[in-house]
Structures are given as structure tokens and as C-alpha cells.
Enzyme design. Sequence first.
Site, PDB file in Angstrom:
ATOM      1  N   LYS A  48      13.891  12.606  37.536  1.00 20.08           N
ATOM      2  CA  LYS A  48      13.117  13.475  36.638  1.00 20.08           C
ATOM      3  C   LYS A  48      14.073  13.964  35.547  1.00 20.08           C
ATOM      4  O   LYS A  48      14.775  14.948  35.704  1.00 20.08           O
ATOM      5  CB  LYS A  48      12.511  14.660  37.382  1.00 20.08           C
ATOM      6  CG  LYS A  48      11.646  15.556  36.506  1.00 20.08           C
ATOM      7  CD  LYS A  48      11.044  16.697  37.323  1.00 20.08           C
ATOM      8  CE  LYS A  48      10.166  17.580  36.441  1.00 20.08           C
ATOM      9  NZ  LYS A  48      10.943  18.336  35.450  1.00 20.08           N
ATOM     10  N   SER A  58      15.493  16.808  39.206  1.00 18.45           N
ATOM     11  CA  SER A  58      15.545  17.807  38.136  1.00 18.45           C
ATOM     12  C   SER A  58      16.912  18.485  38.050  1.00 18.45           C
ATOM     13  O   SER A  58      17.920  17.827  37.807  1.00 18.45           O
ATOM     14  CB  SER A  58      14.413  18.818  38.329  1.00 18.45           C
ATOM     15  OG  SER A  58      14.219  19.596  37.184  1.00 18.45           O
TER      16      SER A  58
END
Length: 547
Positions: free
Chosen positions: A474, A449
Amino acid sequence: MEVLASSSASSTYPLFTLDNPNKPFSFTFNPIIISRVHPWKSFPVKKIEARLLCRILCKRTNLDNSGSWRSSTNAICKHKFVFHALCRLNKNFTSQSGLFAIRHGHLLRSWNTSSHQKVNSHSQKIREHFSVVFVRLVAAMLLVTSASVALSNTPSWALSEENLLFLEAWRTIDRAYIDKTFNGQSWFRYREDALRNEPMNNREETYMAIRKMLATLNDPFTRFLEPEKFKSLRSGTQGALTGVGLSIGYPTESEGSRTGLVVISATPGGPANQAGISSGDIILEIDNASTESMGIYDAAERLQGPEGSSVELTVQTGPEIKHLALTRAKISLNPVKSRLCEVPGSEKNYPKIGYIKLTSFNQKASAAVKEAIDTLRSNNVNAFVLDLRDNSGGLFPEGIETAKIWLDKGVIVYICDNRGVRDIYDTDGSSAIAASEPLAVLVNKGTASASEILAGALKDNRRAVLFGEPTYGKGKIQSVFQLSDGSGLAVTVARYETPAHNDINKVGVIPDHPLPNSFPKDDDGFCGCLQDPAAACYVNNVQLFKR
């Protein structure tokens, strides 16, 4: 030859008087019969005077060169006509006078001046009155359209407080969600159907209706948070939570068809870390509940709980399956640890390396990184190592601010939706405080992320050399929205691309060089691998910063 027609308001039905200087003659007819051509006797004609209050169409004629009016068939009269009467516009206005002229083979030679003036006067009145009527009609149409739109935007029945909360959640998704096809469904139709068919008599039923709505998106990262869960999530981003110190995710494609949830990272010093759980392990059960079809947020809620309470986990590490009982504790999320590593015999090649371990992106992250840099600089470091291994992400803005610390200029990340790039985050160097020293970044499959955004920005701008293994992958961004009753929504609002336009979702950021398998994750072990050439994890400090 000229034919003139004038009208005045004097009778209910039209009276046509056909004047001939030699043979005076008059003829009256009912205007209802106008659909066929009537036969006429031949006679010279000079002027036609029409007196009418009702609308008529046209009378087709055939005029010969002698000025006689002759009866004709439809075929002969196909392209010839005498006059059209002016029409009554409404009950308050009637055409009082009009002048119509028809030319047959010659230019009109003479005009009735007074009739012409009357025509002009009444034509002006018609135009003025028509303008007023037209404006009123347009205004009425706009009013009706506005009312229809207003009514179509909300159901026709009275909305309860529970309905309004559902609509608040619906509007949040409508405005913020990345996929404007909403997983191939009519989002407006779903709203109307849900308000008609879903029970919303109390708060629990409303929450269930919201969860059911979100499930239609088929997006595990977009979910509903009840007030206590929303509060817990906020406390986690602010610096502390109570649990076992695990960050978990779904198995990636590279991990095959393994069932369960994968450990992205274990917080150093937390209960899970102390029990030997590490990134890459698979959680098979939580308190005897299988994780095969369990969502990551459901699992996270099960792992959290009151301080001192216990939770049982079944964990697979490689081929080994372990059953562990962990005691929940308060996890302090101090995101940064730093250390000065001195490498003997390297006076000319980075003898002092500043090591910074960044474990998460909470509200303290970028400020803590700046503080660590200042502290290490006071010890005259020559280079930096930024360790992002097992950093599962956190607050997107903190990832951006941390990137600005290291970059003097350039794009940090592209924010995209289904139509392409919609926003660009970049820096002009005004926030940079460490843009010149050599920099190495360590990543692994627990890097996810926001930490992937940072790693990708530093790599693509050629600011740092990346070591390790491909990151988690991600590539989507969630924002958290609070609803009016204290509950909330976590919504996937965008995907991102690195400055080189790489979409890392399910792929990850690819490092420049691998690290030895035995390379440690703690600061003490890191310094030892730089200092001892005989160690299995040894990395030459010159190679560490060589592109």
C-alpha cells in the site's frame, strides 16, 4: 521648399487657406469627403494654415521642384502627404495649436518660433492629459477583471448552508488530492454542475452529493466519514475501538482473482484472533452480505459495533470455508509488546536479544517503542528484533518518528505526486536512541502502509536485515480532514517511494531473507525458535543479523 500647417480652435469645419504672395487664394471644403484625392489647380505655395476642431486624415500631394502644388493620381501620390490634424481627446480638451512640417527633397530651412513654442506647450498638455486618461482606463479594466474573477469563483446565486458544506468538501479535495487531473475531469465544472443539479435541501442529501463527488475519483481510499464514523476513526488512532480486531484490505494482484476482502492482520487476543482468523484469510460475507463488491470502509463499519453485540462472518482459509459468529469487544490498541530472549551458548554472538512487537501506528507508537528499548537496554541486550508482521499501518507521522529512533542519518521516505518528488522526510540523528545495535526486521503480507515506510527506510539505509515475505504494497498516503459539521474526509494526498526510490504500491517491500513457514508470531514462540536448534522454526541468531 517647406510646407507648414498650424491649427487653432475657430470653426466647426476645417478651413484651409492656401497663401501665395503672388496669387492670393482660399479654398474651403467639408471634411466628410476625405477618402479620395481631390484635383487641385497648379499654383506656388509657401504656407498652409489649417483651422479645425474635428479630425481629418491626410491630403496626398505632389510638389515639384519649383514649389508648385499639382493635382495627382493615387499612383503618383502613393508615398507623399501634407499633414495630419491634431485630434480632440474628449469634450473638455481640444487641440489649440500644432505645427506640422513636411520636407520635399530638402532639409527644413526655417521655423516659426512662436508656433513651435505653442506646439511644445500643447504637446505637453496632450501627454499629461493622455497619461491621466490612460491610468483611469487601466484602473477601470483592473476593477472589472477583479469583479469578473470574484464572480466566477462562486455561483451567481445565493448559497445555502448545505451548499457551503458541499463546497467545503470540494475545496478539501481540490487542495489535497494527489491526482490534479481528478481522474480526468474538470473539477471546477463538476462543482458548478453539482451546485446546480444535485439536491441539497437537507444534510442527508448533502452527504449523498459529497459521496457522489468522491465516487468520480475512482479511489477506494478517498471516502466520506459521517460524524459518528469520523469520531470512531479518531478513537481508533488514539488507542481503543470496539469490534472484532481485524484489519482488512483488497486482494493484491499476487492473490489472483479471488473475490472478497483479505485479512491483513488480526489483533492478538481479539475476537477474530481467538476464532482462528489470520492474515491471508478471505472474508466472503459479513452478516450474510457479500463482500465481493463491498468497500473496505463499509466492511470495517459493519465489523464494528456495540460491545457485546455479535456479527457473523463467512471466512475462507485456503480451500476451507468457515461460518463464524463473533462477539464484539473493546480492543485495546497497545501497540507494543517486548521481551528479552536469552540464547544459551551464544556468549560471543548476541546472547541477549531484545524482541519488540509493533502492531500498529497510533498516537502511542513511537513513545512505546522508545520505552521498550530503554527497558530492554537495562537488561544489557546485544541486538534487537523489530516484528512488523501483521502491522497494517496507522498514523504516517508515527511511522516517521519510529524510523528516526533507529537511524543516525538518512532519508526515510520520499513523498511524491504525479509530477515527481514533492517532499523528503529524513533525519539528522538527533532523535536516534538505538542506531548502533544489530537490528533484524520481520515482515509479511500483513505489513502495510506506515509499517512498510519504516521497513523500507531501515532496509534501504542498510540499518536492518529484513526477514519474511513481501509486504502488502500500500504505497499511498491518506490524510484525514474534519469538516465544519463534525463529519470528515479521508483523502489520498500522496504516494511514497523508499529511500532507494522504489515505488512499492501493489508490489511491497521485498525482504532480504525468508523465514520458515512455521515461524511463530508471538513473543514466546519467537524466543523458542532461537533457543531450540531441533525446532522446525529454528533460526541461528548469528544468521538473523547477517546481511
